[in-house]
Scaffold this active site. Structure first.
Site, PDB file in Angstrom:
ATOM      1  N   GLY A   1     -42.159 -11.800  28.212  1.00  0.00           N
ATOM      2  CA  GLY A   1     -41.450 -13.078  28.208  1.00  0.00           C
ATOM      3  C   GLY A   1     -40.834 -13.337  29.570  1.00  0.00           C
ATOM      4  O   GLY A   1     -40.895 -14.452  30.097  1.00  0.00           O
ATOM      5  N   THR A   2     -40.259 -12.304  30.143  1.00  0.00           N
ATOM      6  CA  THR A   2     -39.639 -12.435  31.461  1.00  0.00           C
ATOM      7  C   THR A   2     -40.660 -12.892  32.506  1.00  0.00           C
ATOM      8  O   THR A   2     -40.380 -13.771  33.319  1.00  0.00           O
ATOM      9  CB  THR A   2     -39.021 -11.088  31.873  1.00  0.00           C
ATOM     10  OG1 THR A   2     -37.930 -10.807  30.996  1.00  0.00           O
ATOM     11  CG2 THR A   2     -38.504 -11.125  33.306  1.00  0.00           C
TER      12      THR A   2
ATOM     13  N   ASN B   1     -30.322 -16.274  22.606  1.00  0.00           N
ATOM     14  CA  ASN B   1     -30.488 -14.916  22.117  1.00  0.00           C
ATOM     15  C   ASN B   1     -29.177 -14.261  21.709  1.00  0.00           C
ATOM     16  O   ASN B   1     -29.155 -13.385  20.869  1.00  0.00           O
ATOM     17  CB  ASN B   1     -31.185 -14.054  23.183  1.00  0.00           C
ATOM     18  CG  ASN B   1     -30.494 -14.145  24.523  1.00  0.00           C
ATOM     19  OD1 ASN B   1     -30.006 -15.202  24.924  1.00  0.00           O
ATOM     20  ND2 ASN B   1     -30.438 -13.039  25.236  1.00  0.00           N
TER      21      ASN B   1
ATOM     22  N   GLN C   1     -36.753 -16.521  21.312  1.00  0.00           N
ATOM     23  CA  GLN C   1     -36.021 -16.218  20.079  1.00  0.00           C
ATOM     24  C   GLN C   1     -36.430 -17.128  18.930  1.00  0.00           C
ATOM     25  O   GLN C   1     -35.973 -16.957  17.806  1.00  0.00           O
ATOM     26  CB  GLN C   1     -34.505 -16.360  20.319  1.00  0.00           C
ATOM     27  CG  GLN C   1     -33.941 -15.366  21.318  1.00  0.00           C
ATOM     28  CD  GLN C   1     -33.920 -13.944  20.785  1.00  0.00           C
ATOM     29  OE1 GLN C   1     -33.930 -13.717  19.572  1.00  0.00           O
ATOM     30  NE2 GLN C   1     -33.891 -12.972  21.684  1.00  0.00           N
TER      31      GLN C   1
ATOM     32  N   THR D   1     -56.021  -7.108  34.834  1.00  0.00           N
ATOM     33  CA  THR D   1     -56.902  -6.915  33.678  1.00  0.00           C
ATOM     34  C   THR D   1     -56.147  -7.217  32.388  1.00  0.00           C
ATOM     35  O   THR D   1     -55.020  -6.745  32.194  1.00  0.00           O
ATOM     36  CB  THR D   1     -57.433  -5.467  33.659  1.00  0.00           C
ATOM     37  OG1 THR D   1     -58.142  -5.242  34.870  1.00  0.00           O
ATOM     38  CG2 THR D   1     -58.353  -5.232  32.477  1.00  0.00           C
TER      39      THR D   1
ATOM     40  N   CYS E   1     -18.935  -3.439  28.933  1.00  0.00           N
ATOM     41  CA  CYS E   1     -19.374  -2.047  28.918  1.00  0.00           C
ATOM     42  C   CYS E   1     -20.782  -1.871  28.395  1.00  0.00           C
ATOM     43  O   CYS E   1     -21.371  -0.811  28.533  1.00  0.00           O
ATOM     44  CB  CYS E   1     -18.404  -1.193  28.108  1.00  0.00           C
ATOM     45  SG  CYS E   1     -17.206  -0.417  29.177  1.00  0.00           S
TER      46      CYS E   1
END
Lengths: 240, 410
Positions: free
Chosen positions: B71-72, B154, B182, B240, B328
């Site tokens: 997706g990125t 998301n 999403q 490929t 965090c």
């Protein structure tokens, strides 16, 4: 304590392998090989069974303490509060209780700090003032690189509490400005913290911020931090 | 210990039917579609068949479906590929996006802004995470070439009015890309109904394999490749072809889209029940995102006075897997940019907790979470020196608003 010794014995058995593994870290700097949890066994232990945390914050509950210190802010994601009881005769820390708002490693490092200063009959205040984030890290068995900043608040909260004890007991001459200068006013991060970060290999502002969390909230201090990094790199490594 | 996986927005497992469809292409039909022999031909046939299936599912032409590695990657191709093509044609250098996009969109835009002379408008969102259509229209300038906005968020699950946005884009002759990663599981990805020019989907959110993305590119859209090589995918994406992955993706998308209405209904019920019960059982929590215009499988709440990662670690001990927007749990030191963009203070973002449901989620699992979570919250609040209430947060939000208003006036 017994546990920690066991672990160090184990690592002694295969020292070569362990140091070698460092060269095979993944690009994100985090390796989970050989771990069964996100953090070291000691961190896990202190996160699930935190020692010395304070539940009774009523006036009578707090009466027994003679020093308190608060550091951090909820907006930054970490707040630590310590209450200490110092024996005025021996100057030893008899009690160290705490509350922490923060992630798993922040909670574990406060718990570990409270153990470190009160074990073996208690640490002398002069010794306790010298505790560094690195000391806490060592006892925790380390933290992942991006979590190290979580452990840097404990020593500051402790110094704030000891200073408060000096004030409460009228020993104003002992309240430490410590020759240290607070650079980040929100988190109470000093020039010494930045120096430590540089000594540990941080070269850029981003790297120092990752280690110390400096400037995340106190944006105004960023230029001063940059200057300090430059200064310490010249001082220690003779580089620009 | 039974595992209760409630992190399907992070990724899904591969459906057994999908895995089965992929199986032949690892060892038996391993050919390269570019080869001049029967082994290559079989691979090419599998590729053609998968592309046709995807085109049918999203209601596009077959030659408008391009496969990529994630997706990125599809997003990078859409944003950078269109931007560069337009720039080379002298068509303008302005892109409109929002403050709640996935990092793939945000950082692609930032890179174009920093290194390639593009101007980017980052539209704000309201407290529910919705962009304002009037503001969008106002932001369009003569040099605007592309609007890129996500279909469904998301983190907080807010669904944008994609068809309406597409109409505005068309009216002003601006290209429109939507990141629909999403949306593939529960919402329609019919490109004719949506009216988009480009759309990104990927396998790892729809019970397909990881490492496969798709970009729908409407015929005639100016776009140049970002990866060069052997000229596969009509020269737009060399490398490929990942036949097994592509076959799996096509199958996964087809199954999701066929079942989506029924599944959306089921999940909406579960979602609303779960949110209602959370508010009943835990004091001082806030819902992040829109109450109705939200993905049926998304629940995102902020639990005041505690930090998200600590909750995740405790939930993990019960075999409950969720996620958080706290600093965090991210790679930088700031909490979720999406939760912050909805106008809540930092301390709220640090306490955000996301549960995202999937095909295996049922009421029994949610009951278990509803039993496990309140004592964890109580325990961590006990440890915390921060004692915030909803009133404190409301006051803080008002203060921020007043400050923003005074800055605007000044």
């Amino acid at each position: 304590m017994g546990k920690k010794k066991k672990i160090s014995k184990k690592s002694k058995a295969k020292p070569a392998k362990k140091s070698k593994a460092l060269h095979f870290q993944s690009p994100d700097g985090i390796t989970t090989l050989g771990q069964d949890w996100f953090y070291s066994p000691t961190v896990k232990e202190h996160f699930f069974k935190p020692r010395n945390f304070l539940t009774n914050t009523s006036k009578t509950g707090l009466k027994q303490f003679n020093g308190t210190g608060l550091i951090g802010s909820a907006a930054c994601g970490d707040v630590m509060r310590l209450w200490i009881k110092v024996d005025p005769q021996t100057e030893k820390l008899k009690e160290c209780k705490w509350q922490t708002f923060g992630c798993g490693s922040a909670i574990a490092s406060t718990s570990m700090l409270s153990v470190m200063v009160t074990e073996n009959g208690g640490m002398k205040v002069e010794e306790a003032l010298k505790i560094t984030p690195q000391d806490i890290l060592k006892r925790l068995g380390g933290l992942p690189a991006r979590k190290i900043h979580c452990s840097v608040l404990g020593d500051k909260a402790l110094r704030a509490a000891i200073n408060d004890y000096f004030r409460q007991s009228g020993q104003l001459e002992r309240v430490r400005g410590e020759g240290k200068k607070v650079i980040d006013k929100v988190l109470g991060i000093t020039d010494e913290d930045i120096e430590h970060a540089v000594l540990e290999g941080a070269k850029t502002f981003e790297e120092v911020q990752h280690k110390t969390k400096v400037g995340v909230h106190d944006k105004a201090c960023v230029p001063e931090v940059m200057q300090l990094i430059h200064y310490y790199r010249r001082k220690h490594f003779n580089e620009d | 210990m039974k595992e209760i996986y409630l992190d399907f927005a992070a990724t899904t497992f591969v459906r057994p039917e999908v895995k089965e469809a992929m199986e032949p292409y690892f060892t038996r039909e391993f050919g390269n579609p570019g080869s001049m022999h029967s082994s290559g031909l079989h691979a090419k046939q599998a590729l053609d068949y998968a592309r046709e299936k995807v085109a049918k599912t999203i209601n596009s032409r077959i030659d408008e479906v391009y496969f990529t590695g994630s997706g990125t990657e599809s997003i990078n191709l859409a944003v950078k590929g269109v931007a560069r093509a337009c720039k080379r044609a002298g068509k303008g250098n302005h892109i409109i996006t929002s403050r709640i996009e996935h990092h793939a969109v945000m950082d692609s835009c930032k890179d174009l802004e920093k290194n390639e002379g593009f101007r980017i408008t980052y539209l704000p969102v309201d407290k529910f995470g919705l962009i304002n259509l009037e503001e969008l229209e106002k932001a369009i300038a003569p040099e605007t070439i592309l609007i890129t906005l996500m279909y469904a968020n998301n983190e907080i699950g807010t669904i944008q009015q994609i068809a309406e946005i597409a109409k505005i884009a068309k009216k002003h002759n601006v290209l429109f890309h939507t990141d629909a990663c999403q949306a593939g599981y529960e919402l329609s990805v019919n490109v004719q109904e949506l009216g988009v020019d480009l759309m990104t989907l990927n396998g790892s959110k729809i019970y397909g394999p990881k490492g496969v993305g798709m970009l729908f590119v409407k015929k005639g859209t100016p776009i140049v490749p970002i990866i060069h090589g052997g000229g596969q995918e009509g020269g737009l994406r060399s490398g490929t072809e990942n036949i097994a992955g592509i076959v799996g993706f096509a199958k996964a998308l087809e199954i999701c889209q066929n079942a989506r209405e029924k599944e959306a209904k089921r999940l909406t019920k579960l979602r609303d029940y779960f949110i209602k019960e959370l508010f009943k059982r835990i004091p001082d929590i806030m819902l992040n995102g829109h109450p109705v215009q939200r993905l049926p499988n998304n629940v995102n709440v902020s639990i005041l006075s505690i930090e998200g990662e600590a909750v995740l670690l405790k939930l993990n001990e019960f075999g409950i897997y969720a996620s958080s927007g706290s600093a965090c749990t991210s790679h930088d030191l700031e909490p979720s940019h999406v939760v912050l963009a909805t106008g809540v203070p930092f301390e709220v973002a640090h306490g955000s907790l996301r549960f995202t449901f999937g095909i295996t989620t049922n009421k029994k699992q949610l009951e278990f979470v509803l039993k496990a979570l309140p004592p964890i919250v109580k325990e961590l609040r006990n440890l915390s020196p921060v004692k915030l209430t909803l009133k404190d947060i409301e006051r803080e939000i008002e203060k921020q608003k007043a400050l923003a208003a005074s800055v605007k006036v000044g």
